[in-house]
Design an enzyme around this catalytic site. Structure first.
Site, mmCIF file in Angstrom:
data_model
loop_
_atom_site.group_PDB
_atom_site.id
_atom_site.type_symbol
_atom_site.label_atom_id
_atom_site.label_comp_id
_atom_site.label_asym_id
_atom_site.label_seq_id
_atom_site.Cartn_x
_atom_site.Cartn_y
_atom_site.Cartn_z
ATOM 1 N N GLU B 47 0.814 -1.224 0.000
ATOM 2 C CA GLU B 47 0.000 0.000 0.000
ATOM 3 C C GLU B 47 0.846 1.272 0.000
ATOM 4 O O GLU B 47 0.424 2.303 -0.517
ATOM 5 C CB GLU B 47 -0.941 0.023 1.210
ATOM 6 N N PHE B 109 -11.409 -6.830 14.175
ATOM 7 C CA PHE B 109 -10.330 -7.340 13.327
ATOM 8 C C PHE B 109 -9.960 -6.304 12.269
ATOM 9 O O PHE B 109 -10.820 -5.764 11.593
ATOM 10 C CB PHE B 109 -10.775 -8.645 12.661
ATOM 11 N N GLN B 110 -8.688 -6.031 12.165
ATOM 12 C CA GLN B 110 -8.142 -5.045 11.219
ATOM 13 C C GLN B 110 -8.747 -3.657 11.405
ATOM 14 O O GLN B 110 -8.955 -2.928 10.436
ATOM 15 C CB GLN B 110 -8.289 -5.516 9.770
ATOM 16 N N LYS B 159 -17.293 -0.477 6.083
ATOM 17 C CA LYS B 159 -17.745 -1.533 5.176
ATOM 18 C C LYS B 159 -19.244 -1.458 4.908
ATOM 19 O O LYS B 159 -19.685 -1.528 3.757
ATOM 20 C CB LYS B 159 -17.394 -2.905 5.765
ATOM 21 N N MET B 471 23.925 8.712 2.482
ATOM 22 C CA MET B 471 23.817 9.995 3.179
ATOM 23 C C MET B 471 24.136 9.831 4.670
ATOM 24 O O MET B 471 24.850 10.642 5.258
ATOM 25 C CB MET B 471 22.403 10.549 2.998
#
Lengths: 166, 579
Positions: B47, B109-110, B159, B471
Site C-alpha cells: 500500500e 479485526f483489522q 464496510k 547519506m
C-alpha cells in the site's frame, strides 16, 4: 520569553465529531503551550464556540491563529483583547466540613465570593463559583485550610464586550 | 445505488480514470463494484507504493492522484505515503477501508483509528457514516486536495456504508464554510514589493515547489529577466526555472550549490515564491539572508513568518501574484540596477562549476548523472529516492521544465522514487520516466517490480549502487569520526537477478559510457528495465553542517571549467539560452 503572555483565543468551529481533537492535536503537534480549552454550542446551529487560553509571544500567537485557520472545520479565529473581553470560569469545590464551625466559615467565604452552596452532606459542602480565574484561585486558597476533597474547573470561556462579535 | 457504486461514480465525476490500490476484507463491497466498472485499477504490491504512485501521478500531471488501502494494516501502510504528500503539498485522495460502523471502537479485526492517525498528516479527512454522505465528501475531498495549498485528503470508508443503498442526487453541493483560500495577493503589498525590488542592487529570487504547483514558471522566468536577478530553488522548486538558463544558480541549502548559498547570503533583496523556508533550505535561520529584505509570496498564510521573519508578506496564488508584481514593476524603470551584481554572480557561478567528467572505475556519481542527462531529453520525467542519490541529482541534473523532477523533500521518504515513477508513467504514458534510486531506498519497495511487469509500465530504474546508506554514512564520516555504524548494506542482493525474478529486464554497468548506452537502449525498448550502476562508495558531496549558516560549507568541490568536449558548461548554457 519576552512579551510572553496568556492569550484568549475565540474560535468558531463546525460542531462535528473530532473537531476538538483537530484543534487540541494541533497544539500538541506544533508545540504550542495550551492552558485550557472550552467548547460548547453557539448561537448558530451546527457551529460551536471554542475558547482557548494559550501562552506565547506575538510570533507564537500569529502561528496559533494561522494554523487554527488552516483547519477546514474552523470557520473563524480571533485573539480577544484582554481589556475588552468578558471572561468567566465555572468551578465546583467540594470542601471538607466536619464541624458546624467550619461549615459556617465556609458558607461565609462562599457568600463573600458570591458563590453558592449547591450540595451539602454531613461531611462536605460543595461550592459553585463563577468568575475570573484569579477570583476562583483566591477562594480555593481560602478554603484550602479546611481540606479540599475535589475541584472541577471548566477553564475560562470568553467573548468580546459590547457589540463586537467574531 | 449502493455506497460502493456511489464512490466509484463520484470518483469518475471528478475525472478519475485510474486508481492505485490493494483490496482487503472491508473493501470487498467496493472491489465488487470495481470488478464491473470502467475504472482502471492498478494492483500494487504494497500500500505504501499505492500512496507514492498516486503522489507521483499528481506531481507529474497536476491532477489529484488516488490510492486505496484496506482497514488496519492497509491504512497504516498508506500513512508513509500520505505524510510524504502532506510535507510536499501534493494533492492525493487516499481511500481507506474501515470496519462496519457498528464495530468501530471495538478493536475489531483489522481496525485502526485512521481518522485520528491521519489527522496531523492530511489537509483534511472524512468518515462517511451513511452512504448518502459519500458523493459530497468525495467532491469536497477533491476540492480540498487540489485547491489552495494542495495536500492529501483521506476518506475512511466503513464496510457497511459501502453496502447500503442511497439516492444519488444529480447535483452535489460543497459546503465548507471554513475553507476559503486567498488567491489574489494584496495590491498594496505587491506595490510595496515592487518598490523594494526596484531599489535593490543585489536581488535574488528563491523559487519553491509552489511555483510548480501554481503553474507560474513562465511568470517566474519573466520576473527574473525583467529585474535581472539570479534564481535559486529549493529541492521541490527544481523545474520551476530552467536550470540551463544563465540566471539559474541551482539548489539552495544544506546540500545546495555554492553560488546559491553564497548569493543568498549576500543579496540585499530576497524574493521568495511558494517556498516554506525548511531548515534544509535555510541552514541556521539567524544567519539566513541576513543582509536582505525578504518578500514572501505564498498561498498558505501560515507559512509566512513561520521560520524566517518577512519584511513584505504577500498571501496569494503565485501565478496571479507574480503577474500582478510584474505589472507593478513595468510601471517602474528598473533595468540596469543590477549589472554589477549579475557580473559578480556569473563569476561566482563560473568559478564554482563542479567537475562532472570522470574516467574512474568504480564510476563517479557525477559522471553517472551526466550520462543520465545525455541519455534523456528535457521532457523526461525523473524521480529520485532519498539520500545521496537525490542530492547528486539535485546538484548535477539540470531540470528544464516543471513537473519533470519528482523527489520526496519534506519527509525524505526512502522508497519514494520507484513507485512515484510508476505513478508518473501512468499519468504521462507519452513521457519517458526514469527513477534514480539508491540501493537502500529501492530495496524498501522492490516488490513492486511485479506491478510494473504485470501492468507493463515501462519505467527505467537506475540504482546508484554503493552498498551504503550513503547519506547517513556521509554524516558518520563528517560528524561521527568515520564510525560507520550499520550503514554498510553488505553485498546482497544481486539486483540484476532480483529484477529478472520479477520478469523485468536488467543490466549491470560499471564503466564510463555504459550508463548512457544502456539507459538509451532501455528507454527505446519500451520495457520496464532496471539498471544496476556500481558507483564509488567513497564519493560524497560538500554540504552545510546542521545548524550552520549557508556559507559554512564543508567538503570541497572538484571544480571543472572545461568539460570533456572542451566547452565550459556555463558557456554551453548561455548559448542555449540565447538561441
Amino acid at each position: 520569553m519576552e512579551n510572553e503572555r496568556t492569550h484568549i483565543i475565540s474560535a468558531l468551529v463546525l460542531h462535528k465529531p473530532g473537531v476538538l481533537q483537530r484543534v487540541a492535536g494541533l497544539f500538541t503537534r506544533r508545540g504550542f503551550n495550551i492552558d485550557s480549552i472550552t467548547v460548547g454550542t453557539s448561537e448558530q446551529e451546527g457551529i460551536a464556540r471554542m475558547t482557548i487560553m494559550a501562552k506565547g509571544d506575538q510570533k507564537v500567537l500569529e502561528q496559533i491563529t494561522k494554523q487554527l485557520n488552516k483547519i477546514i472545520d474552523v470557520i473563524k479565529v480571533r485573539d480577544l483583547e484582554p481589556e475588552k473581553t468578558v471572561k468567566r470560569e465555572l468551578c465546583l469545590i467540594k470542601v471538607h466540613t466536619p464541624t458546624e464551625k467550619v461549615r459556617s466559615e465556609v458558607i461565609q467565604y462562599a457568600n463573600i465570593f458570591r458563590g453558592r452552596i449547591i450540595d451539602v452532606s454531613p461531611e462536605t459542602l460543595t461550592i459553585e463559583i463563577t468568575g475570573a480565574s484569579d477570583k476562583i484561585d483566591a477562594l480555593i486558597d481560602l478554603v484550602k485550610t479546611f481540606g479540599i476533597k475535589e475541584i472541577a474547573r471548566t477553564g475560562p470561556t470568553a467573548m468580546s464586550r459590547g457589540i463586537r462579535t467574531i | 445505488m449502493r455506497g460502493g457504486e456511489a464512490l466509484i461514480k463520484s470518483l469518475a465525476d471528478q475525472g478519475v480514470d485510474v486508481v492505485f490500490g490493494y483490496p482487503g476484507g472491508v473493501l470487498l463491497p467496493l472491489y465488487d463494484v470495481i470488478y464491473d466498472s470502467d475504472m482502471k485499477h492498478i494492483l500494487v504490491r504494497h500500500e505504501q507504493c499505492a500512496a507514492h504512485a498516486a503522489d507521483g501521478y499528481a506531481r507529474a500531471s497536476g491532477k489529484v492522484g488516488v490510492c486505496i488501502g484496506t482497514s488496519g494494516p492497509g491504512a497504516t501502510n498508506l500513512v508513509t505515503g500520505i505524510a510524504t504528500a502532506y510535507m510536499d503539498s501534493s494533492p492525493i485522495v487516499a481511500i481507506a477501508g474501515q470496519v462496519a460502523t457498528g464495530l468501530i471502537g471495538n478493536d475489531a479485526f483489522q481496525e485502526v483509528d485512521t481518522i485520528g492517525m491521519t489527522m496531523p498528516i492530511t489537509k483534511h479527512n472524512f468518515q462517511p457514516m451513511t452512504p448518502q454522505e459519500i458523493p459530497g465528501m468525495i467532491k469536497s475531498a477533491f476540492y480540498i486536495a487540489g485547491t489552495g495549498r494542495p495536500g492529501p485528503v483521506v476518506v475512511d470508508l466503513p464496510k457497511d456504508v459501502q453496502e447500503q443503498e442511497l439516492d444519488m442526487e444529480k447535483e452535489v453541493r460543497i459546503d465548507l464554510p471554513g475553507y476559503k483560500p486567498t488567491r489574489k495577493g494584496h495590491p498594496l503589498q505587491i506595490k510595496r514589493a515592487a518598490n523594494l525590488i526596484a531599489n535593490s542592487k543585489k536581488p535574488v529570487i528563491l523559487a519553491g515547489g509552489g511555483v510548480i504547483l501554481s503553474g507560474s514558471s513562465e511568470e517566474l522566468l519573466k520576473l527574473s529577466e525583467i529585474i535581472d536577478a539570479p534564481v535559486v530553488t529549493s529541492l521541490l522548486g527544481k523545474g520551476s526555472f530552467p536550470e540551463d538558463h544563465p540566471y539559474s544558480l541551482g539548489m539552495l541549502g544544506m546540500h545546495g550549490t555554492k553560488p546559491s548559498n553564497f548569493m543568498v547570503d549576500e543579496c540585499d533583496c530576497l524574493i521568495a515564491v511558494g517556498c516554506r523556508f525548511s531548515d534544509r533550505t535555510t541552514g541556521n535561520v539567524a544567519e539566513f539572508a541576513k543582509n536582505a529584505k525578504i518578500i514572501h509570496i505564498d498561498i498558505d498564510p501560515a507559512e509566512i513568518g513561520k521560520n524566517v521573519d518577512i519584511d513584505i508578506p504577500i498571501v496569494g496564488d503565485a501565478k496571479i501574484t507574480l503577474s500582478n508584481l510584474i505589472k507593478a514593476l513595468s510601471q517602474i524603470n528598473i533595468r540596469g540596477n543590477t549589472d554589477e551584481w549579475m557580473r559578480y554572480v556569473q563569476n561566482c557561478k563560473r568559478s564554482s562549476t563542479p567537475r562532472t567528467s570522470f574516467d574512474d572505475v568504480p564510476l563517479k556519481p557525477q559522471q553517472v548523472i551526466k550520462e543520465i542527462m545525455q541519455a534523456t531529453d528535457e521532457e523526461t520525467i525523473v524521480t529520485t529516492d532519498v539520500g545521496l542519490n537525490q542530492m547528486w541529482m539535485a546538484h548535477y541534473f539540470k531540470v528544464r521544465h516543471p513537473r519533470t523532477f519528482l523527489s520526496s523533500g519534506g519527509l525524505g521518504t526512502m522508497g519514494f522514487g520507484f513507485p512515484a515513477a510508476m505513478g508518473a508513467k501512468v499519468a504521462k504514458p507519452e513521457s519517458d520516466v526514469v527513477a534514480v534510486c539508491g540501493d537502500g531506498g529501492f530495496l524498501m519497495v522492490s516488490q513492486d517490480l511485479a506491478t510494473i511487469k504485470e501492468y507493463d509500465i515501462p519505467v527505467v530504474i537506475c540504482i546508484l549502487d554503493n552498498r551504503y546508506l550513503g547519506m547517513v554514512a556521509q554524516w558518520q564520516k563528517l560528524f561521527y569520526e568515520k564510525r560507520l555504524s550499520h550503514t554498510h548494506l553488505g553485498e546482497v542482493p544481486d539486483f540484476v537477478k532480483l529484477a529478472e525474478a520479477f520478469g523485468v529486464a536488467a543490466y549491470r554497468v560499471e564503466k564510463p559510457g555504459e550508463v548512457r548506452e544502456t539507459l538509451k537502449n532501455a528507454i527505446n525498448s519500451g520495457e520496464p528495465t532496471l539498471i544496476d550502476i556500481t558507483i564509488d562508495p567513497e564519493e560524497i558531496l560538500p554540504m552545510v553542517p546542521p545548524g550552520c549558516g549557508l556559507t559554512e560549507m564543508v567538503g570541497e568541490y572538484k571544480i571543472e571549467l572545461e568539460s570533456a568536449d572542451g566547452v565550459p558548461y556555463y558557456r554551453e548554457a548561455e548559448e542555449r539560452a540565447g538561441e
